[in-house]
Design a protein around this motif. Structure first.
Motif, short mmCIF file in Angstrom:
data_model
loop_
_atom_site.label_atom_id
_atom_site.label_comp_id
_atom_site.label_asym_id
_atom_site.label_seq_id
_atom_site.Cartn_x
_atom_site.Cartn_y
_atom_site.Cartn_z
N THR A 1 -36.45 -4.96 30.45
CA THR A 1 -37.48 -4.85 31.47
C THR A 1 -37.50 -6.05 32.42
OG1 THR A 1 -39.16 -5.92 30.08
CG2 THR A 1 -38.95 -3.51 29.92
N HIS A 2 -36.78 -7.12 32.09
CA HIS A 2 -36.87 -8.33 32.89
C HIS A 2 -36.32 -8.12 34.30
CE1 HIS A 2 -37.87 -9.85 29.05
NE2 HIS A 2 -36.63 -9.93 28.60
N ILE A 3 -35.23 -7.38 34.41
CA ILE A 3 -34.67 -7.09 35.73
C ILE A 3 -35.66 -6.25 36.54
CG2 ILE A 3 -32.76 -6.02 36.97
CD1 ILE A 3 -31.03 -6.53 34.49
N ALA A 4 -36.25 -5.25 35.89
CA ALA A 4 -37.23 -4.39 36.57
C ALA A 4 -38.43 -5.19 37.04
CB ALA A 4 -37.67 -3.27 35.63
N ARG A 5 -38.92 -6.09 36.22
CA ARG A 5 -40.07 -6.90 36.60
C ARG A 5 -39.74 -7.79 37.79
NH1 ARG A 5 -41.00 -10.04 31.36
NH2 ARG A 5 -42.46 -11.21 32.66
N ALA A 6 -38.56 -8.40 37.76
CA ALA A 6 -38.15 -9.28 38.85
C ALA A 6 -37.97 -8.49 40.14
CB ALA A 6 -36.86 -10.00 38.49
N LYS A 7 -37.36 -7.31 40.06
CA LYS A 7 -37.15 -6.50 41.25
C LYS A 7 -38.47 -5.99 41.81
CE LYS A 7 -34.63 -2.57 43.12
NZ LYS A 7 -33.68 -1.47 42.88
N ALA A 8 -39.38 -5.57 40.95
CA ALA A 8 -40.69 -5.11 41.40
C ALA A 8 -41.44 -6.24 42.10
CB ALA A 8 -41.49 -4.57 40.23
N ALA A 9 -41.40 -7.43 41.52
CA ALA A 9 -42.06 -8.58 42.14
C ALA A 9 -41.46 -8.88 43.51
CB ALA A 9 -41.96 -9.80 41.24
N PHE A 10 -40.16 -8.76 43.61
CA PHE A 10 -39.47 -9.00 44.87
C PHE A 10 -39.91 -8.01 45.94
CE2 PHE A 10 -35.87 -8.66 47.80
CZ PHE A 10 -35.60 -10.00 48.06
N GLU A 11 -40.03 -6.75 45.55
CA GLU A 11 -40.41 -5.71 46.51
C GLU A 11 -41.89 -5.81 46.88
OE1 GLU A 11 -39.26 -1.81 45.26
OE2 GLU A 11 -37.16 -2.37 44.94
N LEU A 12 -42.72 -6.23 45.93
CA LEU A 12 -44.16 -6.31 46.18
C LEU A 12 -44.56 -7.60 46.89
CD1 LEU A 12 -45.35 -4.98 42.72
CD2 LEU A 12 -45.85 -3.89 44.91
N GLY A 13 -43.73 -8.63 46.77
CA GLY A 13 -44.08 -9.91 47.36
C GLY A 13 -44.92 -10.79 46.46
N ASN A 14 -44.99 -10.45 45.16
CA ASN A 14 -45.69 -11.34 44.23
C ASN A 14 -44.67 -11.97 43.28
OD1 ASN A 14 -45.16 -9.23 42.46
ND2 ASN A 14 -47.27 -8.48 42.44
N PHE A 15 -45.08 -12.37 42.08
CA PHE A 15 -44.18 -13.12 41.21
C PHE A 15 -44.12 -12.51 39.82
CE2 PHE A 15 -45.44 -16.12 44.46
CZ PHE A 15 -44.24 -16.72 44.80
N ALA A 16 -42.96 -12.67 39.18
CA ALA A 16 -42.78 -12.28 37.79
C ALA A 16 -42.56 -13.54 36.96
CB ALA A 16 -41.57 -11.35 37.65
N ILE A 17 -43.40 -13.74 35.96
CA ILE A 17 -43.25 -14.88 35.05
C ILE A 17 -42.38 -14.43 33.88
CG2 ILE A 17 -44.45 -16.56 33.60
CD1 ILE A 17 -46.95 -16.05 35.33
N ILE A 18 -41.23 -15.05 33.71
CA ILE A 18 -40.27 -14.63 32.68
C ILE A 18 -39.83 -15.85 31.90
CG2 ILE A 18 -38.07 -13.48 32.24
CD1 ILE A 18 -38.34 -12.03 34.89
N ARG A 19 -39.84 -15.73 30.58
CA ARG A 19 -39.41 -16.85 29.73
C ARG A 19 -37.97 -17.22 30.06
NH1 ARG A 19 -43.00 -18.31 26.08
NH2 ARG A 19 -44.70 -16.87 25.57
N ILE A 20 -37.71 -18.50 30.10
CA ILE A 20 -36.43 -18.99 30.58
C ILE A 20 -35.27 -18.51 29.69
CG2 ILE A 20 -36.30 -21.21 29.33
CD1 ILE A 20 -35.60 -22.40 32.19
N ALA A 21 -35.55 -18.29 28.40
CA ALA A 21 -34.51 -17.81 27.49
C ALA A 21 -34.12 -16.36 27.78
CB ALA A 21 -34.98 -17.94 26.04
N GLU A 22 -34.96 -15.64 28.52
CA GLU A 22 -34.72 -14.23 28.78
C GLU A 22 -34.15 -13.98 30.18
OE1 GLU A 22 -38.66 -12.88 28.10
OE2 GLU A 22 -38.43 -12.73 25.92
N LEU A 23 -33.97 -15.04 30.95
CA LEU A 23 -33.41 -14.90 32.29
C LEU A 23 -31.90 -14.71 32.21
CD1 LEU A 23 -35.52 -17.63 34.08
CD2 LEU A 23 -35.61 -15.17 34.49
#
Length: 242
Positions: A1-23
């Motif tokens: 889900t990390h890619i989906a969260r990052a892409k959604a944040a990119f499209e919405l203009g907000n931010f996705a907080i993701i643990r560094i080990a999961e990037l």
């Protein structure tokens, strides 16, 4: 889900907080909207931390909050550093210490039922106390409060903001948006748990959810006669409490 969260944040203009080990490398196209969550000072040397505009450090009120923040600012004086703390009965003391060392962003995390961790109060009551305390100390405008934990419906956003939050983050709601059930005794075909879904599909589901929540936030603001969401912060006179 990390890619989906990052892409959604990119499209919405907000931010996705993701643990560094999961990037991972697939998230790089959306990196400008990703906030790496650092677990320890050793993570400060990670490339994700070096290249991010905003970083969040996962701290504890009793031991690491001020020192972890100081280490992060020393390493990256030009970055925005957010301190992630559990929302507890002692959060006021910890927030005061962070304000004293110059911290400008604090992310308070309640439990899954929107209660204090190791406490009895509901999220809004604890948040209201912290907000009022900062106002009384004449430092409220020096700090932005992010709140998360138990945010499960659109109306939880205006309620949290009215009680003093500057921003609201979601967590388990993401799973609901992707068609999953949260309870262990519910037998439900969840594509996320099975690992059988495409990031584009999941990102669109998240975009749809946040867009619907935005519409409902605008409805609440209209009912209160408020035209800008920032003016809603701490406006307790616009709400009724039971």
């Amino acid at each position: 889900t990390h890619i989906a969260r990052a892409k959604a944040a990119f499209e919405l203009g907000n931010f996705a907080i993701i643990r560094i080990a999961e990037l991972e490398e697939d998230i790089l196209p959306y990196a400008e909207k990703v906030i790496p969550l650092l677990a320890s000072a050793e993570d400060l040397t990670n490339d994700w931390a070096k290249n991010a505009k905003i970083i969040e450090v996962d701290a504890d009120c009793n031991t690491t909050a001020s020192s972890f923040y100081a280490a992060a600012k020393a390493a990256y004086p030009d970055k925005t550093v957010t301190v992630r703390l559990p929302l507890t009965p002692d959060s006021i003391t910890c927030v005061d210490e962070l304000v004293e060392v110059g911290c400008t962003f604090v992310h308070l995390v309640a439990d899954e039922q929107a209660h204090e961790i190791n406490g009895d109060r509901f999220l809004t009551d604890a948040l209201h106390e912290i907000h009022d305390h900062l106002v009384d100390e004449n430092v409220r405008d020096q700090l932005s409060l992010i709140i998360s934990g138990g945010i499960a419906a659109a109306e939880h956003m205006p309620k949290s903001i009215i009680c003093g939050a500057d921003a609201v983050a979601i967590d388990f709601t993401i799973l609901i948006a992707l068609g999953c059930a949260l309870w262990a005794d519910v037998r439900h075909n969840c594509k996320v748990e099975a690992g059988k879904f495409e990031a584009d599909w999941a990102a669109q589901r998240l975009v749809n959810l946040m867009s619907a929540w935005r519409d409902q936030l605008l409805e609440s603001m209209g009912a209160m006669g408020i035209r800008e969401v920032r003016r809603m912060r701490g406006e307790l006179g616009r709400a009724m409490f039971y």
